[in-house]
Design a protein around this motif. Sequence first.
Motif, PDB file in Angstrom:
ATOM      1  N   ILE A   1       0.856  -1.187   0.000  1.00 55.28           N
ATOM      2  CA  ILE A   1       0.000   0.000   0.000  1.00 55.28           C
ATOM      3  C   ILE A   1       0.891   1.236   0.000  1.00 55.28           C
ATOM      4  O   ILE A   1       1.822   1.347   0.822  1.00 55.28           O
ATOM      5  CB  ILE A   1      -0.925   0.016   1.227  1.00 55.28           C
ATOM      6  CG1 ILE A   1      -1.826  -1.229   1.209  1.00 55.28           C
ATOM      7  CG2 ILE A   1      -1.767   1.292   1.261  1.00 55.28           C
ATOM      8  CD1 ILE A   1      -2.603  -1.422   2.487  1.00 55.28           C
TER       9      ILE A   1
ATOM     10  N   VAL B   1       1.958   4.591   1.093  1.00 56.17           N
ATOM     11  CA  VAL B   1       1.684   5.235   2.378  1.00 56.17           C
ATOM     12  C   VAL B   1       0.997   6.582   2.195  1.00 56.17           C
ATOM     13  O   VAL B   1       0.076   6.931   2.952  1.00 56.17           O
ATOM     14  CB  VAL B   1       2.993   5.396   3.175  1.00 56.17           C
ATOM     15  CG1 VAL B   1       2.792   6.297   4.387  1.00 56.17           C
ATOM     16  CG2 VAL B   1       3.513   4.028   3.612  1.00 56.17           C
TER      17      VAL B   1
ATOM     18  N   SER C   1      -0.674   7.888  -0.639  1.00 54.92           N
ATOM     19  CA  SER C   1      -1.957   7.893  -1.355  1.00 54.92           C
ATOM     20  C   SER C   1      -2.952   6.907  -0.772  1.00 54.92           C
ATOM     21  O   SER C   1      -4.149   6.976  -1.056  1.00 54.92           O
ATOM     22  CB  SER C   1      -1.737   7.556  -2.824  1.00 54.92           C
ATOM     23  OG  SER C   1      -1.354   6.192  -2.984  1.00 54.92           O
ATOM     24  N   ASN C   2      -2.450   5.970   0.018  1.00 55.86           N
ATOM     25  CA  ASN C   2      -3.255   4.893   0.609  1.00 55.86           C
ATOM     26  C   ASN C   2      -3.827   3.947  -0.446  1.00 55.86           C
ATOM     27  O   ASN C   2      -4.762   3.199  -0.180  1.00 55.86           O
ATOM     28  CB  ASN C   2      -4.384   5.450   1.470  1.00 55.86           C
ATOM     29  CG  ASN C   2      -4.812   4.476   2.562  1.00 55.86           C
ATOM     30  OD1 ASN C   2      -3.993   3.717   3.084  1.00 55.86           O
ATOM     31  ND2 ASN C   2      -6.093   4.482   2.893  1.00 55.86           N
ATOM     32  N   ASN C   3      -3.260   3.951  -1.653  1.00 59.11           N
ATOM     33  CA  ASN C   3      -3.698   3.047  -2.719  1.00 59.11           C
ATOM     34  C   ASN C   3      -2.857   1.777  -2.718  1.00 59.11           C
ATOM     35  O   ASN C   3      -1.654   1.820  -2.451  1.00 59.11           O
ATOM     36  CB  ASN C   3      -3.562   3.730  -4.084  1.00 59.11           C
ATOM     37  CG  ASN C   3      -4.506   4.900  -4.229  1.00 59.11           C
ATOM     38  OD1 ASN C   3      -5.618   4.889  -3.710  1.00 59.11           O
ATOM     39  ND2 ASN C   3      -4.064   5.935  -4.938  1.00 59.11           N
ATOM     40  N   GLU C   4      -3.507   0.660  -3.057  1.00 59.25           N
ATOM     41  CA  GLU C   4      -2.758  -0.579  -3.163  1.00 59.25           C
ATOM     42  C   GLU C   4      -1.888  -0.551  -4.417  1.00 59.25           C
ATOM     43  O   GLU C   4      -2.305  -0.055  -5.470  1.00 59.25           O
ATOM     44  CB  GLU C   4      -3.695  -1.778  -3.197  1.00 59.25           C
ATOM     45  CG  GLU C   4      -2.968  -3.122  -3.124  1.00 59.25           C
ATOM     46  CD  GLU C   4      -3.886  -4.297  -2.875  1.00 59.25           C
ATOM     47  OE1 GLU C   4      -3.406  -5.453  -2.961  1.00 59.25           O
ATOM     48  OE2 GLU C   4      -5.081  -4.068  -2.577  1.00 59.25           O
TER      49      GLU C   4
ATOM     50  N   THR D   1       3.706   0.341   2.654  1.00 58.12           N
ATOM     51  CA  THR D   1       3.443  -0.563   3.769  1.00 58.12           C
ATOM     52  C   THR D   1       3.261  -1.961   3.188  1.00 58.12           C
ATOM     53  O   THR D   1       2.374  -2.181   2.349  1.00 58.12           O
ATOM     54  CB  THR D   1       2.183  -0.147   4.542  1.00 58.12           C
ATOM     55  OG1 THR D   1       2.391   1.142   5.107  1.00 58.12           O
ATOM     56  CG2 THR D   1       1.891  -1.138   5.658  1.00 58.12           C
TER      57      THR D   1
ATOM     58  N   THR E   1       6.994  -1.085   6.969  1.00 56.50           N
ATOM     59  CA  THR E   1       7.038   0.047   6.051  1.00 56.50           C
ATOM     60  C   THR E   1       8.444   0.165   5.466  1.00 56.50           C
ATOM     61  O   THR E   1       9.437   0.140   6.197  1.00 56.50           O
ATOM     62  CB  THR E   1       6.672   1.357   6.763  1.00 56.50           C
ATOM     63  OG1 THR E   1       5.379   1.226   7.352  1.00 56.50           O
ATOM     64  CG2 THR E   1       6.657   2.521   5.792  1.00 56.50           C
TER      65      THR E   1
ATOM     66  N   ASN F   1       5.250   3.480  12.593  1.00 62.90           N
ATOM     67  CA  ASN F   1       4.656   3.692  11.277  1.00 62.90           C
ATOM     68  C   ASN F   1       5.605   4.294  10.244  1.00 62.90           C
ATOM     69  O   ASN F   1       5.168   4.797   9.211  1.00 62.90           O
ATOM     70  CB  ASN F   1       3.418   4.586  11.400  1.00 62.90           C
ATOM     71  CG  ASN F   1       3.735   5.944  12.006  1.00 62.90           C
ATOM     72  OD1 ASN F   1       4.860   6.212  12.401  1.00 62.90           O
ATOM     73  ND2 ASN F   1       2.730   6.807  12.083  1.00 62.90           N
TER      74      ASN F   1
END
Length: 550
Positions: free
Chosen positions: A56, A58, A60-63, A87, A104, A299
């Motif tokens: 993922i 970090v 954009s939070n897109n896979e 991540t 991460t 994180n």
Amino acid sequence: MIRYFPLSILIFFLITIFPVFGQESIPEKDFTVHYYPTRLELEFDKSKSPISIKAIDVFSNNEVLIEKTNNPYLFIIYSEKPSQFFTIEYTLNTDNTSILSSTTIASKSASTGTITVYFNHTVDTTFSQTQNAVNLSNTLDDMLITYINNCVATLDIAIYNSYSPSATTGIAAAINAAFARGVQVRVIYDGSTSSVMIPLLNSAIPILASPSSSSYGIMHNKFVIFDANNSNPNLPYVWTGSTNWTAVQIDGPDRNSVITLQDQTLALAYTIEFEEMWGGSAATPNTTNSKFGPYKTNNTPHNFVIGGKTIESYFSPSDGTTSKIISAINSANTDIEIAVMNFTRTDISSALINRYNNGFTNINVLLDSSNPTGNQIAPLQAGLLPNHALVDSASGIMHHKFMVVDNFNSSSDPLVLVGSHNWSTAAETKNDENTLIVHDANITNQYFQAFASMYQIAGGTLSNIENTDENKIILKIIPNPNNGIFDIVSSNTMENVGLVIYDVLGNRIATKNFNSFTNTSIDISSESSGFYFIEATADGNIWHYKLIKR
């Protein structure tokens, strides 16, 4: 006749100078990351093939697509740009038990990777191996102001304690001027400390005090992030170390250091930490979302390739920094030097004493005198060689928090552990702290030069040459780098010694043999500038050293 330098040794030295095919590798917990210019390869341990894995982005939070290969242990992530954070979530099937893990990681930056170290006290450059350490004396604040004046877009500050003469002079004036010219400024400071500088800042600058509840310690960071998200990768910097911005901390007599790193990936990692305390990415803080101390999470990436060097980064208390300190102690092959103000952790002192009891004797410790009952000086003095654990007796506070490992062994993994983290339970469990581990002989040696000065003033004795056992010798090359005229010195008389110098192509430049050896001078001033390699032999043993001719 040309005798070619042994291929394996030549490859070893060249790897230390140049990246091999643009790729470096760093192990994570369950897999190794291989870094390439446009991709990351994740190679899992043979006993840990994942039954599921995803990545993922970090920010954009897109896979992100993970490409599987014919090798069940190898996976590829194609990075769209430098300094991209991922991540990695994966499940391992161990002993018929599914274990979900998360790590991460980040792609390399396009930055220069320049690392610079500054001290505010004397250093002993007779121990210099590559570059003399820099003593800025009482001008460390001027250097900080220079960095602030060069900032163009964003300036994030996390500082425990601070001072400035006025709103129009000193550090406060530089921050106010940056804000006036349009730089976004955000400041976090410790809420339990009287920071003289904070009220001097422009009232429009957003500030956030750390909490002062009993469950929290202190916001003990001393870091600054410059231009982290700038489109020019050569502008982001991280400024960190042990130095608070008070007169005695910067000008002395307190002894401190600062390390700066020009790297966008590291700057973005520090920004994640800053914004966790800030409560978000906005210009103003969100106190509802802000997290400090034990409420923070692990994180951020911990491993970075910066200028071809491996750098580790940890924040307290989320990242288990004490375990990293102990791991660094256990990694030593030749020597350990420690300068820490507050050292109260028995697990760390036990690790040092265990190394000594197992035959590792070259351990040198310097602690400050401000905490005589809590510091581990008594067990260290009882458990190590006599006069190898000392209390600093100079005026002011020996405020450092660093450890040097294998300064005398460039063929090992020389490293320096440095930051704001005292070796205390409060730092481990409550305080906001940051720690870097820099795997680089040059930076490590600069910290050793600082240690050597303080340690000798405290009454300690250090040698340029350290002998760790009967099968290993380390020769001192003085100076290095040099103009081609240098001395090779041994602390003990050695029998039947041979010295051969090669250039990077394997051509033999000079040869000397000795029935009895303590020191010699060699002149290669007529040779071109560059890297040369010394092969030393004695009693069937072989040692190799790197020489730099300017």
